[in-house]
Design an enzyme around this catalytic site. Sequence first.
Site, mmCIF file in Angstrom:
data_model
loop_
_atom_site.group_PDB
_atom_site.id
_atom_site.type_symbol
_atom_site.label_atom_id
_atom_site.label_comp_id
_atom_site.label_asym_id
_atom_site.label_seq_id
_atom_site.Cartn_x
_atom_site.Cartn_y
_atom_site.Cartn_z
ATOM 1 N N LYS A 238 0.812 -1.215 0.000
ATOM 2 C CA LYS A 238 0.000 0.000 0.000
ATOM 3 C C LYS A 238 0.845 1.264 0.000
ATOM 4 O O LYS A 238 0.393 2.320 -0.439
ATOM 5 C CB LYS A 238 -0.966 -0.032 1.174
ATOM 6 C CG LYS A 238 -1.918 -1.211 0.993
ATOM 7 C CD LYS A 238 -3.023 -1.254 1.988
ATOM 8 C CE LYS A 238 -4.083 -2.269 1.616
ATOM 9 N NZ LYS A 238 -3.699 -3.668 1.876
HETATM 10 C C1 LIG Z 1 -4.391 -4.695 1.421
HETATM 11 C C2 LIG Z 1 -3.645 -5.951 1.279
HETATM 12 C C3 LIG Z 1 -4.089 -6.973 0.437
HETATM 13 C C4 LIG Z 1 -5.386 -6.868 -0.323
HETATM 14 O O1 LIG Z 1 -5.306 -5.923 -1.369
HETATM 15 P P1 LIG Z 1 -6.648 -5.370 -2.040
HETATM 16 O O2 LIG Z 1 -6.214 -4.278 -2.931
HETATM 17 O O3 LIG Z 1 -7.514 -4.906 -0.923
HETATM 18 O O4 LIG Z 1 -7.248 -6.518 -2.774
HETATM 19 C C5 LIG Z 1 -3.310 -8.108 0.302
HETATM 20 N N1 LIG Z 1 -2.160 -8.246 0.992
HETATM 21 C C6 LIG Z 1 -1.704 -7.292 1.823
HETATM 22 C C7 LIG Z 1 -0.447 -7.518 2.568
HETATM 23 C C8 LIG Z 1 -2.421 -6.117 1.982
HETATM 24 O O5 LIG Z 1 -1.951 -5.158 2.792
#
Ligand SMILES: *Cc1c(COP(=O)(O)O)cnc(C)c1O
Length: 481
Positions: free
Chosen positions: A117
Amino acid sequence: MHYISTRHGSQGNPAPLGFEDIMLAGLARDGGLYLPSAWPQFSTAEIAALKGLPYVELAFRIMRPFVGDTFDEATFRRLIGEAYASFETPEVAPLKPLGDSGMHLLELFHGPTLAFKDVALQLLGRMLDHTLTRKSQHATIVGATSGDTGSAAIEAVRDRKTIDIFMLFPRGRVSEVQRRQMTTVAAPNVHNIAVQGTFDDCQDLAKACFNDLAFRDRHALTAVNSINFARVMAQIVYYFWAALKLGAPERPVAFTVPSGNFGNVYAGYAARQMGLPISHFVVGTNSNDILARFFESGVMTTTEVVPTFSPSMDIQISSNFERLLFDLYDRNGVTLADAMTAFRSTGTLKVGANALAGIRQLFDAGRVDEPGTLAAIADCRRRFGETIDPHTAVGYVVAQRHRRDPAVPMVVLATAHPAKFPDAVEKATGERPPLPARLGDLMDRAERVDGLRNDIVALKALIDERRAMAAAPAARSKVRT
Ligand SMILES: *Cc1c(COP(=O)(O)O)cnc(C)c1O
């Protein structure tokens, strides 16, 4: 470039918006999600010309059509450069082959909070701050997190005078590292709120703030959850990055994405719509498998959320899925708005057989249970010497299940650093992955957090109160947060 809501036309016909508008708003006023009215197109020759570019320059070229004249070119390049200078490696997203299996890990976790993210939020924080400063405005971020969004968003906007951030997380359902990455940030504009409920409750509370238009306007609310299109935009870049390294545009590439809110995999879908030759996607879920069930049956039915080793995927309602549904409903915002309203009240949404057959050409999906997740961490370590986190482990399993063509490289998105989930990794391998040095004292730092019951009235009162205090700085210093 113009942006429209997935529910456009359902509440009159608002004027089309530009990038700055949708970045500041996050969620559309009609309750839908913004996306471009048409995808920018990259021809095969244009994609070939991107080969070998450094990450920052590639990011600039891919994202420039989306931002239009919101930033001049020099400013946009600078913001991108600063965002990715916060990563541990200039490569930003290293691509590692897993032996000669034809599988590759795309490591997206080298940013400040150790999850993918950061890739989008480090940039979004800077774009927001730049825009708000230029307009002499203040914005209030209200967000919900299942763990990783919260710390990444907080890290991206901490100490910025133009922004206050209120982050809701489900109490007791995020890992200790995740919680501490939020609650130990000692910045006056950061407000952590532990909600008695699930992630979906947190998401509903955040959405309810946005749906109260008077409240929304009073605080200039903005969303940095993956519903904000600017995040999708920034995530498109690494699909190009990985595919170019593996032979695109001459050769197609497949991607496996451990999924929760469907934001990450939707960015891959967007890259494909822009011309990148992606053969197919594999969507990985843990036991919270609403997405896997949908791709199997065409029916989306919510059930209870169960806690797992991969808490960032402990989600039943994948908010970004609405963007894919928009295409399945032939981009008809009115029919989609009706379908979403019905889904809200009945808990079920069904797409037709033709639409389902169409998307199944492009998406495979699978679920991995808890023992399967641990076994995958151990297996990846034994076969390839790589320690992966439990989210990536879900991808690692379903990628192998759904290789359609052994000649097509399969990229598994590695979404978090293993040290972010040390308990699961230790269970699987017997070894506790150490935190990177820059986070070394995380477990000793003091925490700041407010508890809240799952109650929208209480949440709004808390936000009103904090913002009033910020307006009267003398009072602020006396308050314990
Ligand atoms: C947020 C997250 C996901 C999921 O991603 P999305 O975009 O919500 O599908 C998967 N793995 C990790 C480590 C995350 O932080």
